[in-house]
Design a protein around this motif. Structure first.
Motif, PDB file in Angstrom:
ATOM      1  N   CYS A 107      -6.180   8.225   0.463  1.00 38.65           N
ATOM      2  CA  CYS A 107      -5.229   7.130   0.628  1.00 38.65           C
ATOM      3  C   CYS A 107      -5.146   6.703   2.094  1.00 38.65           C
ATOM      4  O   CYS A 107      -5.017   5.506   2.395  1.00 38.65           O
ATOM      5  CB  CYS A 107      -3.861   7.525   0.105  1.00 38.65           C
ATOM      6  SG  CYS A 107      -3.780   7.594  -1.699  1.00 38.65           S
ATOM      7  N   ALA A 154       0.831  -1.212   0.000  1.00 33.81           N
ATOM      8  CA  ALA A 154       0.000   0.000   0.000  1.00 33.81           C
ATOM      9  C   ALA A 154       0.863   1.258   0.000  1.00 33.81           C
ATOM     10  O   ALA A 154       0.538   2.241  -0.675  1.00 33.81           O
ATOM     11  CB  ALA A 154      -0.946  -0.001   1.200  1.00 33.81           C
ATOM     12  N   GLY A 174      -6.100  13.600  -2.126  1.00 29.33           N
ATOM     13  CA  GLY A 174      -5.477  12.301  -2.412  1.00 29.33           C
ATOM     14  C   GLY A 174      -4.887  11.664  -1.173  1.00 29.33           C
ATOM     15  O   GLY A 174      -5.049  10.463  -0.932  1.00 29.33           O
ATOM     16  N   ILE A 215       0.654   4.026  -3.003  1.00 28.02           N
ATOM     17  CA  ILE A 215       0.344   5.433  -2.707  1.00 28.02           C
ATOM     18  C   ILE A 215       1.455   6.331  -3.244  1.00 28.02           C
ATOM     19  O   ILE A 215       1.192   7.334  -3.910  1.00 28.02           O
ATOM     20  CB  ILE A 215       0.143   5.645  -1.193  1.00 28.02           C
ATOM     21  CG1 ILE A 215      -1.177   5.015  -0.753  1.00 28.02           C
ATOM     22  CG2 ILE A 215       0.189   7.130  -0.839  1.00 28.02           C
ATOM     23  CD1 ILE A 215      -1.346   4.936   0.750  1.00 28.02           C
ATOM     24  N   LEU A 266       0.246   8.701  -6.406  1.00 27.63           N
ATOM     25  CA  LEU A 266       0.123  10.149  -6.206  1.00 27.63           C
ATOM     26  C   LEU A 266       1.225  10.914  -6.935  1.00 27.63           C
ATOM     27  O   LEU A 266       0.991  12.018  -7.439  1.00 27.63           O
ATOM     28  CB  LEU A 266       0.099  10.492  -4.724  1.00 27.63           C
ATOM     29  CG  LEU A 266      -1.179  10.085  -3.984  1.00 27.63           C
ATOM     30  CD1 LEU A 266      -1.061  10.378  -2.499  1.00 27.63           C
ATOM     31  CD2 LEU A 266      -2.396  10.761  -4.569  1.00 27.63           C
ATOM     32  N   TRP A 326      -8.085   4.583   2.774  1.00 24.61           N
ATOM     33  CA  TRP A 326      -7.873   3.283   2.141  1.00 24.61           C
ATOM     34  C   TRP A 326      -6.903   2.432   2.972  1.00 24.61           C
ATOM     35  O   TRP A 326      -7.129   1.236   3.151  1.00 24.61           O
ATOM     36  CB  TRP A 326      -7.354   3.493   0.721  1.00 24.61           C
ATOM     37  CG  TRP A 326      -6.959   2.238   0.014  1.00 24.61           C
ATOM     38  CD1 TRP A 326      -7.777   1.197  -0.316  1.00 24.61           C
ATOM     39  CD2 TRP A 326      -5.656   1.894  -0.446  1.00 24.61           C
ATOM     40  NE1 TRP A 326      -7.052   0.226  -0.972  1.00 24.61           N
ATOM     41  CE2 TRP A 326      -5.740   0.635  -1.058  1.00 24.61           C
ATOM     42  CE3 TRP A 326      -4.424   2.539  -0.410  1.00 24.61           C
ATOM     43  CZ2 TRP A 326      -4.656   0.001  -1.625  1.00 24.61           C
ATOM     44  CZ3 TRP A 326      -3.342   1.905  -0.985  1.00 24.61           C
ATOM     45  CH2 TRP A 326      -3.458   0.664  -1.569  1.00 24.61           C
ATOM     46  N   MET A 327      -5.831   3.061   3.485  1.00 25.95           N
ATOM     47  CA  MET A 327      -4.848   2.294   4.278  1.00 25.95           C
ATOM     48  C   MET A 327      -5.466   1.746   5.559  1.00 25.95           C
ATOM     49  O   MET A 327      -5.046   0.705   6.038  1.00 25.95           O
ATOM     50  CB  MET A 327      -3.648   3.177   4.632  1.00 25.95           C
ATOM     51  CG  MET A 327      -2.663   3.321   3.510  1.00 25.95           C
ATOM     52  SD  MET A 327      -1.190   4.166   4.038  1.00 25.95           S
ATOM     53  CE  MET A 327      -0.328   2.840   4.852  1.00 25.95           C
TER      54      MET A 327
END
Length: 182
Positions: free
Chosen positions: A175, A137, A171, A141, A145, A178-179
């Protein structure tokens, strides 16, 4: 009841697997909080630069200092009671800033547009490299990005500062969310 050596080895491997997943989960949760913090800071800073370009310059560093302090707080919060402050993290920030400052101001003589693109990609490079140790991850990322920042640098025109606010602010926050699930 007796346990054979093969079964004991499988059970120990299962325990090791669970321990590794818990460690990765703790790292991802701390990193998620940190990247969301930096998303909010970048959103504010780049938004101010888009609305009032005079914000570019020394005030930029002061806003980043708030982010560094917040990062240290997040990392300290996860430490054990009585542990020392995360000095290696502070040292890493200082090294990244010193390296970036040398390239952006002494060697490269970057203008505001170049600096606005350079600084987040420098730290995203660190994220991408961290992925080699802490999980895919981080690398996704960092690379994802960075690709968006490079695209904005070349194709956003006059809306560059605003696009940077969206990419690095929104962003980073997305992220981080999401993490937390990764």
């Amino acid at each position: 009841m007796t346990i054979g050596s093969d079964e004991a080895a499988r059970m120990l491997a299962d325990v090791d697997s669970v321990v590794a997943k818990v460690k990765q989960s703790r790292i991802y949760r701390s990193a998620a909080l940190i990247i969301m913090l930096w998303g909010a800071i970048n959103l504010a800073r780049d938004g101010l630069i888009a609305l009032a370009p005079g914000w570019f310059g020394p005030r930029w560093f002061l806003v980043d200092a708030i982010g560094i302090a917040g990062t240290i707080v997040v990392l300290s919060r996860g430490a054990t009671v009585g542990a020392r402050p995360p000095m290696r993290t502070l040292a890493a920030f200082l090294l990244f800033y010193a390296f970036g400052w040398v390239w952006a101001n002494l060697i490269g003589d970057f203008g505001p547009r170049q600096q606005t693109a350079f600084w987040p990609t420098l730290f995203l490079f660190g994220y991408a490299v961290a992925g080699l140790w802490f999980g895919w991850a981080f690398t996704a990322i960092g690379l994802g990005l960075t690709a968006l920042i490079v695209a904005a640098y070349f194709w956003s025109g006059a809306a560059f500062s605003l696009s940077m606010a969206v990419i690095t602010g929104g962003g980073f926050i997305l992220c981080g969310l999401w993490m937390r699930r990764a």
